[in-house]
Write an enzyme that holds these catalytic residues in place. Structure first.
Site, PDB file in Angstrom:
ATOM      1  N   ARG A  18       0.909  -1.319  -0.101  1.00  0.00           N
ATOM      2  CA  ARG A  18       0.014   0.085  -0.017  1.00  0.00           C
ATOM      3  C   ARG A  18       0.953   1.080  -0.027  1.00  0.00           C
ATOM      4  NH1 ARG A  18      -3.319  -2.969   3.445  1.00  0.00           N
ATOM      5  NH2 ARG A  18      -4.772  -4.083   2.209  1.00  0.00           N
TER       6      ARG A  18
ATOM      7  N   HIS B  41      -0.168  10.971 -28.095  1.00  0.00           N
ATOM      8  CA  HIS B  41      -0.551   9.615 -27.484  1.00  0.00           C
ATOM      9  C   HIS B  41      -1.442   8.744 -28.619  1.00  0.00           C
ATOM     10  CE1 HIS B  41      -0.475  10.986 -22.773  1.00  0.00           C
ATOM     11  NE2 HIS B  41       0.648  10.533 -23.588  1.00  0.00           N
TER      12      HIS B  41
ATOM     13  N   GLU C 215       9.822  18.035 -24.642  1.00  0.00           N
ATOM     14  CA  GLU C 215       9.205  18.301 -23.348  1.00  0.00           C
ATOM     15  C   GLU C 215       9.810  19.837 -22.792  1.00  0.00           C
ATOM     16  OE1 GLU C 215       6.683  16.773 -22.463  1.00  0.00           O
ATOM     17  OE2 GLU C 215       6.967  14.573 -22.676  1.00  0.00           O
TER      18      GLU C 215
ATOM     19  N   HIS D 235       8.035   8.634 -27.267  1.00  0.00           N
ATOM     20  CA  HIS D 235       7.027   9.553 -26.533  1.00  0.00           C
ATOM     21  C   HIS D 235       7.606  11.112 -27.138  1.00  0.00           C
ATOM     22  CE1 HIS D 235       4.326  11.095 -23.837  1.00  0.00           C
ATOM     23  NE2 HIS D 235       5.336  11.724 -23.255  1.00  0.00           N
TER      24      HIS D 235
ATOM     25  N   ASN E 272       0.201  18.985 -20.763  1.00  0.00           N
ATOM     26  CA  ASN E 272      -0.042  17.846 -21.783  1.00  0.00           C
ATOM     27  C   ASN E 272      -0.097  18.459 -23.223  1.00  0.00           C
ATOM     28  OD1 ASN E 272      -0.184  15.747 -20.267  1.00  0.00           O
ATOM     29  ND2 ASN E 272      -1.962  16.164 -19.285  1.00  0.00           N
TER      30      ASN E 272
ATOM     31  N   ARG F 148      -2.556  21.735 -14.166  1.00  0.00           N
ATOM     32  CA  ARG F 148      -1.538  20.521 -14.522  1.00  0.00           C
ATOM     33  C   ARG F 148      -1.778  19.996 -15.921  1.00  0.00           C
ATOM     34  NH1 ARG F 148       1.323  15.966 -11.075  1.00  0.00           N
ATOM     35  NH2 ARG F 148       2.390  15.188 -12.891  1.00  0.00           N
TER      36      ARG F 148
ATOM     37  N   GLU G  61      -3.909  16.920 -11.047  1.00  0.00           N
ATOM     38  CA  GLU G  61      -4.473  17.529 -12.415  1.00  0.00           C
ATOM     39  C   GLU G  61      -5.968  17.911 -12.245  1.00  0.00           C
ATOM     40  OE1 GLU G  61      -2.367  15.783 -15.860  1.00  0.00           O
ATOM     41  OE2 GLU G  61      -4.244  15.896 -16.806  1.00  0.00           O
TER      42      GLU G  61
ATOM     43  N   LYS H 245       7.926  22.959 -13.870  1.00  0.00           N
ATOM     44  CA  LYS H 245       7.308  21.757 -13.728  1.00  0.00           C
ATOM     45  C   LYS H 245       6.783  21.803 -11.909  1.00  0.00           C
ATOM     46  CE  LYS H 245       5.699  17.285 -14.453  1.00  0.00           C
ATOM     47  NZ  LYS H 245       5.661  15.914 -15.091  1.00  0.00           N
TER      48      LYS H 245
ATOM     49  N   HIS I 110       0.144  16.312 -26.361  1.00  0.00           N
ATOM     50  CA  HIS I 110       0.279  14.837 -25.896  1.00  0.00           C
ATOM     51  C   HIS I 110      -0.966  14.169 -26.285  1.00  0.00           C
ATOM     52  CE1 HIS I 110       3.504  16.132 -23.413  1.00  0.00           C
ATOM     53  NE2 HIS I 110       3.582  15.012 -22.576  1.00  0.00           N
TER      54      HIS I 110
ATOM     55  N   LYS J 180       3.456  11.269 -11.270  1.00  0.00           N
ATOM     56  CA  LYS J 180       2.444  10.246 -11.991  1.00  0.00           C
ATOM     57  C   LYS J 180       3.450   9.223 -12.454  1.00  0.00           C
ATOM     58  CE  LYS J 180      -0.281  13.732 -14.722  1.00  0.00           C
ATOM     59  NZ  LYS J 180      -0.618  14.032 -16.065  1.00  0.00           N
TER      60      LYS J 180
HETATM   61  P1  NAD Z   1      12.949   5.630 -21.937  1.00  0.00           P
HETATM   62  O1  NAD Z   1      12.722   5.379 -20.557  1.00  0.00           O
HETATM   63  O2  NAD Z   1      12.378   4.380 -22.665  1.00  0.00           O
HETATM   64  O3  NAD Z   1      14.374   5.845 -22.184  1.00  0.00           O
HETATM   65  C1  NAD Z   1      14.923   5.816 -23.629  1.00  0.00           C
HETATM   66  C2  NAD Z   1      15.896   5.183 -24.011  1.00  0.00           C
HETATM   67  O4  NAD Z   1      17.256   5.747 -23.333  1.00  0.00           O
HETATM   68  C3  NAD Z   1      15.790   3.721 -23.450  1.00  0.00           C
HETATM   69  O5  NAD Z   1      16.316   2.797 -24.500  1.00  0.00           O
HETATM   70  C4  NAD Z   1      16.814   3.864 -22.269  1.00  0.00           C
HETATM   71  O6  NAD Z   1      17.318   2.379 -21.796  1.00  0.00           O
HETATM   72  C5  NAD Z   1      17.888   4.595 -22.827  1.00  0.00           C
HETATM   73  N1  NAD Z   1      18.759   5.127 -21.721  1.00  0.00           N
HETATM   74  C6  NAD Z   1      18.249   5.786 -20.768  1.00  0.00           C
HETATM   75  N2  NAD Z   1      19.323   6.660 -20.074  1.00  0.00           N
HETATM   76  C7  NAD Z   1      20.294   6.419 -20.961  1.00  0.00           C
HETATM   77  C8  NAD Z   1      21.706   6.920 -20.798  1.00  0.00           C
HETATM   78  N3  NAD Z   1      21.839   7.828 -19.955  1.00  0.00           N
HETATM   79  N4  NAD Z   1      22.340   6.643 -21.812  1.00  0.00           N
HETATM   80  C9  NAD Z   1      22.258   5.876 -22.970  1.00  0.00           C
HETATM   81  N5  NAD Z   1      20.716   5.378 -22.879  1.00  0.00           N
HETATM   82  C10 NAD Z   1      19.928   5.685 -21.974  1.00  0.00           C
HETATM   83  O7  NAD Z   1      12.114   6.856 -22.534  1.00  0.00           O
HETATM   84  P2  NAD Z   1      11.938   8.152 -21.800  1.00  0.00           P
HETATM   85  O8  NAD Z   1      11.975   9.166 -23.036  1.00  0.00           O
HETATM   86  O9  NAD Z   1      13.045   8.718 -20.901  1.00  0.00           O
HETATM   87  O10 NAD Z   1      10.654   8.237 -21.073  1.00  0.00           O
HETATM   88  C11 NAD Z   1       9.474   8.262 -21.969  1.00  0.00           C
HETATM   89  C12 NAD Z   1       8.541   7.675 -21.140  1.00  0.00           C
HETATM   90  O11 NAD Z   1       8.210   8.663 -20.045  1.00  0.00           O
HETATM   91  C13 NAD Z   1       7.105   7.199 -21.752  1.00  0.00           C
HETATM   92  O12 NAD Z   1       6.538   6.163 -21.199  1.00  0.00           O
HETATM   93  C14 NAD Z   1       6.153   8.477 -21.156  1.00  0.00           C
HETATM   94  O13 NAD Z   1       4.910   8.020 -21.216  1.00  0.00           O
HETATM   95  C15 NAD Z   1       6.683   8.618 -19.845  1.00  0.00           C
HETATM   96  N6  NAD Z   1       6.365  10.037 -19.307  1.00  0.00           N
HETATM   97  C16 NAD Z   1       5.993  10.081 -18.209  1.00  0.00           C
HETATM   98  C17 NAD Z   1       5.577  11.264 -17.549  1.00  0.00           C
HETATM   99  C18 NAD Z   1       5.193  11.761 -15.972  1.00  0.00           C
HETATM  100  O14 NAD Z   1       4.864  12.509 -15.615  1.00  0.00           O
HETATM  101  N7  NAD Z   1       5.315  10.470 -15.360  1.00  0.00           N
HETATM  102  C19 NAD Z   1       6.096  12.381 -18.320  1.00  0.00           C
HETATM  103  C20 NAD Z   1       6.608  12.420 -19.441  1.00  0.00           C
HETATM  104  C21 NAD Z   1       6.724  11.067 -19.946  1.00  0.00           C
HETATM  105  N1  GLY Z   2       3.749  15.282 -18.073  1.00  0.00           N
HETATM  106  C1  GLY Z   2       2.825  15.861 -17.570  1.00  0.00           C
HETATM  107  C2  GLY Z   2       2.442  15.906 -16.221  1.00  0.00           C
HETATM  108  O1  GLY Z   2       3.253  15.415 -15.412  1.00  0.00           O
HETATM  109  O2  GLY Z   2       1.614  16.224 -15.649  1.00  0.00           O
END
Ligand code: NAD
Ligand code: GLY
Length: 367
Positions: A125, A256, A189, A269, A249, A245, A241, A231, A252, A147
Site C-alpha cells: 500500500r 498519444h 518536453e 514519446h 499535456n 496541470r 491535475e 514543472k 500529448h 505521475k
Molecule cells: P525511456 O525510458 O524508454 O528511455 C529512452 C531510451 O534511452 C531507453 O532505451 C533507455 O534504456 C535509454 N537510456 C536511458 N538513459 C540512458 C543513458 N543515460 N544513456 C544511454 N541510454 C539511456 O524513455 P524516456 O524518453 O526517458 O521516457 C518516456 C516515458 O516517460 C514514456 O513512457 C512516457 O509516457 C513517460 N512520461 C511520463 C511522464 C510522467 O509525468 N510520469 C512525463 C513524460 C513522459
Molecule cells: N507530463 C505531464 C504531467 O506530469 O502532468
C-alpha cells in the site's frame, strides 16, 4: 544534501510530501546525494538492460555501507511498460522479504521511472521511492510530479497512480551516453514549457538549440533547471491535475494517438509530443489565436530540435479520434485539448468544433 557550486536544488512544495530536485554533474556515486532520502535499510534498485552496464555500479558506489541492496534489471523499451513488468518488481521485493520501510530507486528513463513509481505506490500500500532519471526527457518531466503507471493496449498510461518520490537526483553527466534521437525527444518536453508558459524561455531555447544538441553541459543544466522549475510550480499548484496541470499535456493528446496507433516504441514519446505540439499550434491558428508566423516559429524550433514535423502516413482521421476519445483529460464525452492562445500561453479547450478538428487531422502533413 549535496553541497557544491555546480549542484542546484529546487523544491516541489507539497506540504508533508514536499521533496527536492538536485541537478548537477557527478551526483551518481555520492553517498550524501542519496542517503538522506532512504526510508530504511532495504533498497531495491530498478533499472534496465541498457542502463545497468552504464550506471548501476556507479550508483551502488554511492550507497552507504550496511544496507540490504537488491536489483531488478528489466528489458528495455516502451513496449515493456506493462503491468507484467511491474509484477517482476513486486516479485523481487517479496522474494527478498522487503518490508514497508524499503526504498525503491528508479535508475533510468521515463519508462523505468513510471513503472518503479507505480510499483512503489502499490507495494504494501505504498513505500518510498527515489527518482534517478538518466534521459533528458525524464530529467525535465517524468521524474517530477508523481505521475506513475503503465500503458494498456488501448491507451497510453491508462493504469497508474499519483505517488510522489522522496527526491529526484539528476546527474547531468548521464546525458553523455544518451543517443541523439533520445536527446531530441527530451527537447520536445523542454520546448513544451516555453510554449505553454514562458516566452522568454522559448526565445532562449531558439538561441541555444545548437549547444543543447551538442550536449553542452552548462546549457543543458540551465535548460533542465528552468524546465524543472516550471514543472515544480505547476505540480505544487495542482498535484492531481484538476486544472492547470493539464496544460503540461500540450501536444500529448495528438502524440498519444500516434504512439498508440503506431505501437508503443516505434515513435519515441518525445517525437510524438513534438509533432503533436505542431498539430496543436496549427489548430490554434485555425481557431484564430496564433498567426501564420507564430506557427512557423513553433515549426522551426521543433525542427531545430531534430523532431518530426509530419504525422505517420498510415494514420487516418478516425485513427486519431479513436484514441483521442479515451484521453484522460476528457470529461464525459467532451474532448479537452491543450491549445495555444499565444506563444507562452496555453489553455484547455473543450469546445473545438468537430469539423475544425477533423479538417486539421485530415490536412496535417503525413510522412
Ligand atoms: P525511456 O525510458 O524508454 O528511455 C529512452 C531510451 O534511452 C531507453 O532505451 C533507455 O534504456 C535509454 N537510456 C536511458 N538513459 C540512458 C543513458 N543515460 N544513456 C544511454 N541510454 C539511456 O524513455 P524516456 O524518453 O526517458 O521516457 C518516456 C516515458 O516517460 C514514456 O513512457 C512516457 O509516457 C513517460 N512520461 C511520463 C511522464 C510522467 O509525468 N510520469 C512525463 C513524460 C513522459
Ligand atoms: N507530463 C505531464 C504531467 O506530469 O502532468
Amino acid at each position: 544534501m549535496p553541497q557544491s557550486a555546480a549542484i542546484r536544488t529546487l523544491s516541489v512544495a507539497l506540504d508533508e510530501r514536499s521533496y527536492p530536485i538536485h541537478i548537477g554533474p557527478g551526483l551518481l556515486g555520492r553517498p550524501d546525494a542519496v542517503t538522506p532520502y532512504l526510508a530504511g535499510r532495504q533498497v531495491m534498485i530498478v533499472t534496465n538492460e541498457t542502463i545497468a552496464p552504464l550506471y548501476l555500479e556507479a550508483f551502488k558506489r554511492g550507497l552507504p555501507d550496511g544496507l540490504e541492496v537488491g536489483e531488478v534489471i528489466l528489458p528495455d523499451g516502451e513496449h515493456t511498460k506493462t503491468l507484467e513488468s511491474v509484477s517482476v518488481i513486486w516479485d523481487a521485493l517479496l522474494a527478498a522479504g522487503f518490508n514497508r520501510r524499503c526504498t525503491l530507486i528508479a535508475l533510468g528513463g521515463g519508462v523505468v521511472g513510471d513503472m518503479t513509481g507505480y510499483a512503489a505506490a502499490c507495494y504494501q500500500r505504498g513505500v518510498a521511492f527515489i527518482q534517478v532519471p538518466t534521459t533528458l526527457l525524464s530529467q525535465v518531466d517524468s521524474s517530477v510530479g508523481g505521475k506513475t503507471g503503465v500503458n494498456h493496449p488501448r491507451g497510453k498510461n491508462m493504469i497508474g497512480a499519483f505517488w510522489q518520490p522522496k527526491a529526484v537526483l539528476i546527474d547531468t553527466d548521464t546525458l553523455a551516453t544518451l543517443p541523439s534521437r533520445e536527446l531530441s525527444a527530451g527537447l520536445a518536453e523542454v520546448i513544451k514549457y516555453g510554449l505553454i508558459r514562458d516566452l522568454d524561455f522559448l526565445v532562449w531555447l531558439e538561441a541555444q538549440m545548437g549547444a543543447l544538441r551538442g550536449v553542452d553541459g552548462e546549457t543543458l543544466r540551465e535548460a533542465i533547471y528552468r524546465s524543472c522549475a516550471i514543472k515544480a510550480e505547476v505540480v505544487a499548484a495542482d498535484e492531481t491535475e484538476q486544472g492547470a496541470r493539464a496544460l503540461l499535456n500540450l501536444g500529448h493528446t495528438f502524440g498519444h494517438a500516434i504512439e498508440a496507433h503506431q505501437g508503443y516504441g516505434s515513435w519515441l514519446h518525445g517525437e510524438a509530443v513534438g509533432t503533436g505540439m505542431l498539430m496543436a499550434a496549427e489548430l490554434s491558428k485555425r481557431l484564430g489565436w496564433l498567426s501564420e508566423a507564430e506557427v512557423a516559429r513553433v515549426e522551426s524550433v521543433i525542427a531545430a530540435a531534430g523532431l518530426p514535423l509530419a504525422a505517420p502516413a498510415d494514420m487516418e482521421v478516425d485513427d486519431f479520434l479513436a484514441v483521442m476519445r479515451l484521453d484522460k483529460k476528457n470529461i464525459d464525452a467532451r474532448l479537452r485539448l491543450v491549445l495555444l492562445r499565444s506563444l507562452g500561453g496555453a489553455c484547455l479547450h473543450d469546445t473545438t468544433p468537430t469539423d475544425t478538428l477533423a479538417a486539421l487531422l485530415a490536412d496535417f502533413p503525413r510522412r
